[in-house]
Design an enzyme around this catalytic site. Structure first.
Site, PDB file in Angstrom:
ATOM      1  NE  ARG A 177      -1.791   1.263  -9.146  1.00  0.00           N
ATOM      2  CZ  ARG A 177      -0.693   0.386  -9.622  1.00  0.00           C
ATOM      3  NH1 ARG A 177       0.100   0.166 -10.825  1.00  0.00           N
ATOM      4  NH2 ARG A 177      -1.335  -0.403  -8.471  1.00  0.00           N
ATOM      5  NE  ARG A 182      -2.348  -5.140 -10.524  1.00  0.00           N
ATOM      6  CZ  ARG A 182      -3.032  -4.397  -9.788  1.00  0.00           C
ATOM      7  NH1 ARG A 182      -3.200  -5.640  -8.895  1.00  0.00           N
ATOM      8  NH2 ARG A 182      -3.086  -3.987 -10.152  1.00  0.00           N
ATOM      9  CE  LYS A 195      -6.749   1.551  -0.640  1.00  0.00           C
ATOM     10  NZ  LYS A 195      -5.296   2.019  -1.064  1.00  0.00           N
ATOM     11  NE  ARG A 209       0.088  -5.880  -6.678  1.00  0.00           N
ATOM     12  CZ  ARG A 209      -0.949  -4.673  -6.115  1.00  0.00           C
ATOM     13  NH1 ARG A 209      -1.859  -4.990  -5.452  1.00  0.00           N
ATOM     14  NH2 ARG A 209      -0.860  -3.954  -7.112  1.00  0.00           N
ATOM     15  NE  ARG A 231      -8.382   5.836  -6.113  1.00  0.00           N
ATOM     16  CZ  ARG A 231      -8.841   4.542  -5.865  1.00  0.00           C
ATOM     17  NH1 ARG A 231      -9.670   4.464  -5.159  1.00  0.00           N
ATOM     18  NH2 ARG A 231      -8.589   3.636  -6.545  1.00  0.00           N
TER      19      ARG A 231
END
Ligand code: AMP
Length: 221
Positions: free
Chosen positions: A173, A162, A17, A130, A93
């Protein structure tokens, strides 16, 4: 260019996104409004909102609907969004946020709602691979053969995994997304406003699909 694109981009974390919104915002010359970026700025500046939101964000939860609706209402009332339009990223959301957004935009309704669709196992794979530069934020994809420490090509900083990209945190998540955000797909689908865009290809290819979807929905509307 037809002025006045008012878009929402839905999709799982890791669907691409952020990348697509930045490109679309340049292409359509409209502001990219990311509620996550706004909240992170408030946390950095230690505003009242930032202090309140920090704990929730760190725990991977969602900030309250009333607070979020207030922030978005104010942002959409500014001149750039009123005259040119916007791309909303990260909002709504929840269904109550979507209902509030319909009220806020009653005079100038949304032109397009895009669901950037990437299946759960593929985003899990993408997010696990990532890596992010700690200093400049450039994103990388780990292939599993990199030397440690890994040095950023752009600024020479350390490229890291991360903290919230561990399999447990990613799964949490994604669970939250299925519970609270996926019903939005139904909400916009039922009112005939949803366009599903396949996000499984390379970014350039996905971008062409996104601009096609925007053009089609605007000529239709
Ligand atoms: P994002 O960068 O969009 O993933 O957002 C980062 C964090 O900000 C989320 O995990 C939430 O804690 C919070 N957040 C962003 N947008 C919203 C929203 N519309 N409603 C509630 N919380 C949000």
């Amino acid at each position: 260019m037809i002025p006045g694109a008012r878009l929402i981009i839905l999709g799982r974390q890791g669907a691409g996104k952020g990348t697509q919104c930045v490109r679309l915002s340049r292409h359509l010359v409209v502001p990219h409004i990311s509620t996550g970026d706004m909240l992170r700025a408030a946390v950095r500046e230690k505003t009242e909102l930032g202090v309140a939101a920090r704990e929730v964000m760190d725990a991977g939860g969602l900030v309250g609907d009333d607070i979020m609706v207030g922030i978005v209402r104010e942002r959409l009332s500014r001149d750039d969004a009123r005259t040119r339009g916007y791309i909303l990223d990260g909002f709504p959301r929840t269904v109550p946020q979507a209902i509030a957004l319909d009220e806020i935009t009653a005079e100038r309704p949304l032109t397009t709602v895009i669901d950037l669709d990437v299946p759960r196992d593929l985003v899990l794979e993408r997010l696990s691979a990532r890596r992010v530069c700690r200093d400049c934020g450039t994103n990388y994809v780990a292939r599993g053969r990199e030397r440690q420490p890994w040095i950023c090509d752009v600024c020479g900083g350390d490229v890291m995994h991360r903290d919230d990209d561990t399999p447990e945190a990613i799964n949490h998540r994604l669970d939250l997304y299925e519970q609270q955000t996926a019903p939005l797909i139904e909400f916009y689908g039922e009112t005939g406003r949803l366009v599903v865009v396949d996000g499984c290809s390379a970014p350039d290819e996905v971008f062409v699909r996104m601009t096609d979807a925007v053009d089609k929905s605007r000529t239709r509307g």
